[in-house]
Scaffold this motif. Structure first.
Motif, short mmCIF file in Angstrom:
data_model
loop_
_atom_site.label_atom_id
_atom_site.label_comp_id
_atom_site.label_asym_id
_atom_site.label_seq_id
_atom_site.Cartn_x
_atom_site.Cartn_y
_atom_site.Cartn_z
N UNK A 185 0.82 -1.21 0.00
CA UNK A 185 0.00 0.00 0.00
C UNK A 185 0.86 1.26 0.00
N UNK A 186 1.96 1.24 0.75
CA UNK A 186 2.86 2.39 0.78
C UNK A 186 3.53 2.63 -0.56
N UNK A 187 3.93 1.54 -1.21
CA UNK A 187 4.54 1.67 -2.54
C UNK A 187 3.55 2.23 -3.54
N UNK A 188 2.32 1.75 -3.47
CA UNK A 188 1.28 2.22 -4.39
C UNK A 188 1.02 3.71 -4.18
N UNK A 189 0.87 4.11 -2.93
CA UNK A 189 0.61 5.52 -2.63
C UNK A 189 1.81 6.38 -3.00
N UNK A 190 3.01 5.91 -2.69
CA UNK A 190 4.22 6.66 -3.01
C UNK A 190 4.42 6.81 -4.51
N UNK A 191 4.12 5.74 -5.25
CA UNK A 191 4.27 5.79 -6.70
C UNK A 191 3.29 6.80 -7.29
N UNK A 192 2.08 6.81 -6.78
CA UNK A 192 1.07 7.74 -7.29
C UNK A 192 1.48 9.19 -7.04
N UNK A 193 1.96 9.48 -5.84
CA UNK A 193 2.40 10.84 -5.51
C UNK A 193 3.64 11.21 -6.31
N UNK A 194 4.59 10.28 -6.41
CA UNK A 194 5.82 10.54 -7.16
C UNK A 194 5.56 10.78 -8.64
N UNK A 195 4.65 10.01 -9.21
CA UNK A 195 4.31 10.18 -10.62
C UNK A 195 3.69 11.55 -10.86
N UNK A 196 2.81 11.96 -9.95
CA UNK A 196 2.16 13.26 -10.07
C UNK A 196 3.19 14.38 -9.98
N UNK A 197 4.10 14.28 -9.02
CA UNK A 197 5.12 15.32 -8.87
C UNK A 197 6.09 15.31 -10.05
N UNK A 198 6.45 14.13 -10.52
CA UNK A 198 7.35 14.02 -11.67
C UNK A 198 6.74 14.63 -12.93
N UNK A 199 5.49 14.35 -13.17
CA UNK A 199 4.81 14.94 -14.33
C UNK A 199 4.77 16.46 -14.22
#
Length: 109
Positions: free
Chosen positions: A72-86
């Motif tokens: 769950x942490x990886x999923x949430x972190x990936x979602x936030x990281x992808x948003x910030x990266x974009x």
């Protein structure tokens, strides 16, 4: 218990009966205490013998919880990281790609 039918019975005749009754009460009380003690020891032994199963279940549950938390942490972190990266990279990359494509189109290919 013996009942004396004679009117001339003395207290000395009744004392063995009272002593026997007292002894019987003491033995019954002692038997109850021994049974309670045996039940307590048996319960303790049963509880102590199943402690390893509880430890194994606790370890298993903890491992499963850590795995679920990691997923769950990886999923949430990936979602936030992808948003910030974009947000950080899209605009500069788009501008560069647009300029490059525009030049190609003007140059003919």
């Amino acid at each position: 218990m013996v009942i004396c039918m004679t009117t001339g019975s003395s207290e000395a005749d009744q004392k063995p009966s009272q002593a026997s009754s007292k002894r019987r009460s003491t033995l019954v009380a002692l038997a109850v205490v021994v049974c309670a003690l045996a039940a307590a020891v048996g319960g303790y032994a049963l509880g102590a013998s199943s402690g390893e199963d509880l430890d194994a279940a606790s370890r298993s549950g903890q491992a499963a919880g850590e795995q679920q938390g990691r997923v769950e942490g990886t999923k949430a972190g990936r979602k936030i990281g992808l948003k910030q990266g974009r947000k950080a990279a899209y605009k500069p990359a788009y501008k560069k790609a647009y300029d490059s494509s525009y030049k190609k189109a003007l140059d003919g290919g």
